[in-house]
Scaffold this motif. Structure first.
Motif, short mmCIF file in Angstrom:
data_model
loop_
_atom_site.label_atom_id
_atom_site.label_comp_id
_atom_site.label_asym_id
_atom_site.label_seq_id
_atom_site.Cartn_x
_atom_site.Cartn_y
_atom_site.Cartn_z
N PRO A 1 0.87 -1.20 -0.09
CA PRO A 1 0.02 -0.11 -0.03
C PRO A 1 0.86 1.22 0.07
CG PRO A 1 -0.96 -1.65 1.49
CD PRO A 1 0.48 -2.20 0.98
N GLU A 2 1.76 1.36 0.73
CA GLU A 2 2.75 2.57 0.85
C GLU A 2 3.71 2.82 -0.60
OE1 GLU A 2 5.24 -1.01 2.46
OE2 GLU A 2 3.22 -0.08 2.67
N GLU A 3 3.43 1.67 -1.36
CA GLU A 3 4.19 2.22 -2.72
C GLU A 3 3.27 2.48 -3.72
OE1 GLU A 3 6.71 -0.77 -4.46
OE2 GLU A 3 7.63 -1.51 -2.33
N GLN A 4 1.77 2.07 -3.43
CA GLN A 4 0.96 2.59 -4.47
C GLN A 4 0.78 3.90 -4.69
OE1 GLN A 4 -2.78 0.09 -3.98
NE2 GLN A 4 -1.84 -1.77 -3.35
N ARG A 5 0.88 4.66 -3.85
CA ARG A 5 0.66 6.07 -3.61
C ARG A 5 1.75 6.73 -4.88
NH1 ARG A 5 -0.08 5.60 1.66
NH2 ARG A 5 2.25 6.03 2.06
N HIS A 6 2.85 6.17 -4.86
CA HIS A 6 3.90 6.53 -5.95
C HIS A 6 4.15 5.50 -7.11
CE1 HIS A 6 4.58 9.59 -2.80
NE2 HIS A 6 4.72 8.60 -1.94
#
Length: 278
Positions: free
Chosen positions: A130-135
């Motif tokens: 999830p933390e990678e999906q934003r970027h």
């Protein structure tokens, strides 16, 4: 990885560019990374159909003279378009792309950089943390196309979706049906689809999404929605599962046994014709 290998991502949109890129990406194998993911699992026909459709072919067509049903469906995937579409898969193997029999973890393998290029579904962004999906759009490239024979051919893709059903053993069939009808109403279903990054299979929702930008924050969602007009469907007939099995056998014969493409498809079509009552 493509930049390191000197591959222009836009070259992947045509068959010739895709095959050329595969050769350039061969060097990645030294680090344990394959070039492209070529699906050879149980759903390999689903990806192959896209190439068949973009050439103007189809899986089945209506034909008169069926012994018991008059006018009925007849296999057409063994047409010249089908032969050319299956030749493209064979050309991928010849270019060094290894067919993958187990596609259960395809999206996760791509996220883990085991493959440089992967033709997959709208769920791929969900394989990243999830933390990678934003970027993700700054880290992973995305092309809303299957490679096409040339720039003059429109791409194509497969439409699908989840199904809701009521078991025959249900003690509350009417109540279950009421729940399904409520869940399927566009005013309830649309926000859910946007939030979780699914693609709509109701035409009224799809038309609304393609006309107006969606509110979804799912990576590359609007680009994926843009594929809806190029979507096709599998035949909704009782014999389809048998046809898919025949097509799968033809694909396997070409990819793993070196069978002639034309012979493999003709043999498969004979079996499919028999299943359809011809």
């Amino acid at each position: 990885m493509l930049k390191t290998a000197g591959v222009d991502p836009n070259s992947l949109t045509t068959w010739s560019g895709y095959l050329t890129a595969a050769g350039k990406l061969e060097g990645l194998k030294r680090n344990g990374t394959e070039s492209m993911y070529l699906v050879a699992a149980s759903h390999s026909p689903d990806l192959w159909y896209s190439y068949l459709w973009m050439l103007g072919g189809d899986i089945i067509g209506l034909k008169s003279g069926n012994p018991s049903k008059g006018t009925y469906w007849f296999p057409t995937y063994n047409s010249s378009q089908g032969v050319r579409a299956l030749e493209f898969l064979k050309e991928q193997v010849n270019a060094g792309i290894k067919p993958q029999k187990d596609a259960l973890h395809q999206a996760q393998d791509f996220a883990n950089r085991k493959f440089a290029v992967s033709l997959d579904g709208s769920w791929v962004p969900g394989a990243f943390p999830p933390e990678e999906q934003r970027h993700l759009e700054q880290k992973v490239g995305f092309l809303p196309v299957f490679p096409s024979p040339n720039e003059a051919n429109h791409t194509s893709t497969l439409m699908g979706g989840w199904e809701l059903s009521i078991p025959t053993t249900s003690k509350n069939k009417d109540l279950a049906w009421e729940l399904i009808t409520i869940m399927s109403e566009p005013k309830f279903l649309s926000p859910w689809i946007s939030k979780f990054g699914y693609l709509p299979t109701q035409s009224v929702i799809g038309e609304a999404f393609t006309t107006n930008s969606s509110s979804s924050t799912f990576p590359y969602y609007d680009e994926m929605i843009g594929m809806i007009p190029f979507g096709n469907v599998r035949p909704s007939i009782p014999e389809y599962s048998l046809i898919a099995k025949d097509v799968k056998e033809a694909i396997d014969g070409v990819l793993f046994e070196g069978k002639d493409v034309n012979h493999a498809l003709q043999d498969a079509a004979l079996k499919s014709a028999k299943s359809l009552g011809w």
